[in-house]
Scaffold this motif. Sequence first.
Motif, PDB file in Angstrom:
ATOM      1  N   LEU A 178       0.831  -1.203   0.000  1.00 56.98           N
ATOM      2  CA  LEU A 178       0.000   0.000   0.000  1.00 56.98           C
ATOM      3  C   LEU A 178       0.867   1.257   0.000  1.00 56.98           C
ATOM      4  O   LEU A 178       0.583   2.231  -0.717  1.00 56.98           O
ATOM      5  N   ALA A 179       1.932   1.245   0.793  1.00 60.22           N
ATOM      6  CA  ALA A 179       2.843   2.385   0.818  1.00 60.22           C
ATOM      7  C   ALA A 179       3.451   2.631  -0.558  1.00 60.22           C
ATOM      8  O   ALA A 179       3.599   3.783  -1.000  1.00 60.22           O
ATOM      9  N   THR A 180       3.761   1.563  -1.263  1.00 58.96           N
ATOM     10  CA  THR A 180       4.377   1.680  -2.584  1.00 58.96           C
ATOM     11  C   THR A 180       3.431   2.302  -3.600  1.00 58.96           C
ATOM     12  O   THR A 180       3.795   3.228  -4.332  1.00 58.96           O
ATOM     13  N   ILE A 181       2.194   1.818  -3.678  1.00 60.70           N
ATOM     14  CA  ILE A 181       1.297   2.344  -4.714  1.00 60.70           C
ATOM     15  C   ILE A 181       0.842   3.765  -4.392  1.00 60.70           C
ATOM     16  O   ILE A 181       0.587   4.560  -5.303  1.00 60.70           O
ATOM     17  N   LEU A 182       0.748   4.129  -3.113  1.00 61.50           N
ATOM     18  CA  LEU A 182       0.425   5.513  -2.773  1.00 61.50           C
ATOM     19  C   LEU A 182       1.554   6.443  -3.205  1.00 61.50           C
ATOM     20  O   LEU A 182       1.314   7.553  -3.694  1.00 61.50           O
ATOM     21  N   SER A 183       2.783   5.977  -3.044  1.00 64.64           N
ATOM     22  CA  SER A 183       3.935   6.774  -3.476  1.00 64.64           C
ATOM     23  C   SER A 183       3.966   6.891  -4.996  1.00 64.64           C
ATOM     24  O   SER A 183       4.318   7.945  -5.548  1.00 64.64           O
ATOM     25  N   GLN A 184       3.607   5.811  -5.687  1.00 63.28           N
ATOM     26  CA  GLN A 184       3.557   5.860  -7.148  1.00 63.28           C
ATOM     27  C   GLN A 184       2.471   6.818  -7.639  1.00 63.28           C
ATOM     28  O   GLN A 184       2.642   7.506  -8.642  1.00 63.28           O
ATOM     29  N   LEU A 185       1.356   6.835  -6.940  1.00 62.58           N
ATOM     30  CA  LEU A 185       0.288   7.779  -7.281  1.00 62.58           C
ATOM     31  C   LEU A 185       0.776   9.212  -7.139  1.00 62.58           C
ATOM     32  O   LEU A 185       0.500  10.069  -7.986  1.00 62.58           O
ATOM     33  N   LEU A 186       1.520   9.476  -6.084  1.00 60.37           N
ATOM     34  CA  LEU A 186       2.083  10.810  -5.881  1.00 60.37           C
ATOM     35  C   LEU A 186       3.036  11.176  -7.019  1.00 60.37           C
ATOM     36  O   LEU A 186       3.023  12.312  -7.517  1.00 60.37           O
ATOM     37  N   SER A 187       3.865  10.212  -7.461  1.00 61.39           N
ATOM     38  CA  SER A 187       4.806  10.493  -8.555  1.00 61.39           C
ATOM     39  C   SER A 187       4.072  10.816  -9.851  1.00 61.39           C
ATOM     40  O   SER A 187       4.515  11.682 -10.624  1.00 61.39           O
ATOM     41  N   ALA A 188       2.945  10.142 -10.100  1.00 61.43           N
ATOM     42  CA  ALA A 188       2.170  10.414 -11.316  1.00 61.43           C
ATOM     43  C   ALA A 188       1.583  11.816 -11.295  1.00 61.43           C
ATOM     44  O   ALA A 188       1.499  12.481 -12.333  1.00 61.43           O
ATOM     45  N   VAL A 189       1.171  12.276 -10.129  1.00 55.21           N
ATOM     46  CA  VAL A 189       0.620  13.628 -10.010  1.00 55.21           C
ATOM     47  C   VAL A 189       1.724  14.673 -10.185  1.00 55.21           C
ATOM     48  O   VAL A 189       1.577  15.642 -10.941  1.00 55.21           O
ATOM     49  N   LEU A 190       2.856  14.439  -9.534  1.00 52.69           N
ATOM     50  CA  LEU A 190       3.937  15.425  -9.553  1.00 52.69           C
ATOM     51  C   LEU A 190       4.601  15.555 -10.924  1.00 52.69           C
ATOM     52  O   LEU A 190       5.115  16.626 -11.262  1.00 52.69           O
ATOM     53  N   ILE A 191       4.609  14.480 -11.730  1.00 51.26           N
ATOM     54  CA  ILE A 191       5.314  14.539 -13.013  1.00 51.26           C
ATOM     55  C   ILE A 191       4.670  15.546 -13.964  1.00 51.26           C
ATOM     56  O   ILE A 191       5.323  16.063 -14.871  1.00 51.26           O
ATOM     57  N   PHE A 192       3.390  15.858 -13.723  1.00 51.74           N
ATOM     58  CA  PHE A 192       2.717  16.805 -14.618  1.00 51.74           C
ATOM     59  C   PHE A 192       3.110  18.252 -14.322  1.00 51.74           C
ATOM     60  O   PHE A 192       2.872  19.130 -15.160  1.00 51.74           O
ATOM     61  N   ILE A 193       3.716  18.517 -13.192  1.00 50.75           N
ATOM     62  CA  ILE A 193       4.146  19.887 -12.891  1.00 50.75           C
ATOM     63  C   ILE A 193       5.222  20.345 -13.874  1.00 50.75           C
ATOM     64  O   ILE A 193       5.065  21.383 -14.540  1.00 50.75           O
ATOM     65  N   PRO A 194       6.341  19.602 -14.029  1.00 53.68           N
ATOM     66  CA  PRO A 194       7.324  20.041 -15.035  1.00 53.68           C
ATOM     67  C   PRO A 194       6.820  19.890 -16.467  1.00 53.68           C
ATOM     68  O   PRO A 194       7.226  20.650 -17.358  1.00 53.68           O
ATOM     69  N   LEU A 195       5.937  18.927 -16.715  1.00 47.84           N
ATOM     70  CA  LEU A 195       5.400  18.775 -18.069  1.00 47.84           C
ATOM     71  C   LEU A 195       4.609  20.008 -18.501  1.00 47.84           C
ATOM     72  O   LEU A 195       4.676  20.438 -19.657  1.00 47.84           O
ATOM     73  N   LEU A 196       3.863  20.577 -17.578  1.00 49.69           N
ATOM     74  CA  LEU A 196       3.028  21.726 -17.903  1.00 49.69           C
ATOM     75  C   LEU A 196       3.784  23.050 -17.804  1.00 49.69           C
ATOM     76  O   LEU A 196       3.392  24.044 -18.426  1.00 49.69           O
ATOM     77  N   ARG A 197       4.874  23.064 -17.048  1.00 48.20           N
ATOM     78  CA  ARG A 197       5.610  24.310 -16.840  1.00 48.20           C
ATOM     79  C   ARG A 197       6.838  24.460 -17.740  1.00 48.20           C
ATOM     80  O   ARG A 197       7.352  25.577 -17.901  1.00 48.20           O
ATOM     81  N   ASN A 198       7.344  23.362 -18.283  1.00 50.79           N
ATOM     82  CA  ASN A 198       8.556  23.410 -19.101  1.00 50.79           C
ATOM     83  C   ASN A 198       8.304  24.216 -20.374  1.00 50.79           C
ATOM     84  O   ASN A 198       7.481  23.843 -21.204  1.00 50.79           O
ATOM     85  N   LYS A 199       9.012  25.318 -20.526  1.00 46.18           N
ATOM     86  CA  LYS A 199       8.791  26.198 -21.670  1.00 46.18           C
ATOM     87  C   LYS A 199       9.326  25.621 -22.976  1.00 46.18           C
ATOM     88  O   LYS A 199       8.990  26.115 -24.058  1.00 46.18           O
TER      89      LYS A 199
END
Length: 455
Positions: A201-222
């Motif tokens: 459970l700890a692993t998949i919750l952490s993976q969910l967090l990584s999926a959310v965070l990866i969109f920050i640089p994707l949307l901000r990278n000029k």
Amino acid sequence: MRKENTAVNSITEGSILQPLLAFFFPILLGSFFQQLYNTVDAVIVGQFVGKEALAAVGATGQPIQLLTGFLVGLASGSTVIISQFYGAQRTDDVREAIESSLFLSLVGGLLLTAIGLIFSAPMLQALDTPADCYNGALLYIQVYFLGTIPTFLYNMGTGILRAFGDSRSPMYILVACCLANIVLDILFVRVFSMGVFGAALATILSQLLSAVLIFIPLLRNKELPSFRLRKLRNSAYMTKRILQIGLPAGLQSSTFAIANLLAQAGINSFGTDMVAGWTAYGKADAVFWMISGALGIAVTTFVGQNFGARKYDRIKKCVRISLILDAAAAVLLSLAFCLGGSYVLRLFNQDPAVLACGNQLILLMAPYYLLYIGVEIFSAAIRGTGDALFPMLMNLGGICVFRVLWLTIVLPLHRTLATLTVCYPISWVITSALFTVYYLRGKWLKKRILDTTIS
């Protein structure tokens, strides 16, 4: 922002070693923290629950590697296509490839989740998983498969960013998510006594967090063309191009795991102590594979951009430098494991029988890393030009088919640990020889130059 642009452009200009290392080290650190996901699970359940729980986590290692290897391979298809379009300055094609990649990760992740949940029990049974750790292994792997979609999204997002030369953002995200995984592991396993389920459970919750965070640089990278998540479009043409590279690469990664599934079955037949020792050794052994794999990813991206920019001389120079770096890492880590590997094993479990098994495995496997480097570097370079079929076929024959034949024909005739493990270095020699001949003939690059439509 100006420094970031210089770093990206330096992949196709100037020095080769400096930008290669600048791109490589964030990937390596990211791979290290990604590996810590399962390693932390193994350490915490091994220390606080017992060797049966450690064996349960270890028994799922190859099925999980089969999934993650396939996802990383598919994502590499996006990396190659996008890096080539980026090197050729084809902005509209870059945008279309990004949108198709993200759409593919959602649909593909859903499909793989269903497949994983359906076949996890038959897979563990086929591997002859010991009875005293079977229930824990089944629980762990089924919970893990529930996190397939966020894992796919993260890997695809990482592949997109790396195509633009950004290997730092994925590293930062993995560091944050790994720390979150450690905290959650301790909380669920140590504090709440949730055992193997808590670790998963700890692993998949952490993976969910990584999926959310990866969109920050994707949307901000000029550097990335603008795209909107609400209106993701799937281009059949672009998806086909991504799969033409990503699918063979994913299958290539999976050939290692498929062959290793049979090895896992052989290890399981030696009992729980050997399974636990194999798990502990595998976590330590992963250091070399992280370094070599990170270098391979760097080579694929480096070759992809230079191929798109038609700077073919830099491709060959990159391969020579990378072979030297990978060889140095192989020699140093072989010495380190043979001399001090027993101390690393104690991080996972203190049981004398488990440690004895782990030490056996170190002496049988660690001295031979150098034999593998040709497989990683040559296949990464060839794939970077868009030629993914032949690397897959060579890995399929030299590694997967050979190991399957060895483990099904030779091992039953002489069932010892040495007979099982020797198929690894032999397969590395065979496959490295195949890649060396294919690469040195040079026809693969000439063919890709003639076939490419990038202008």
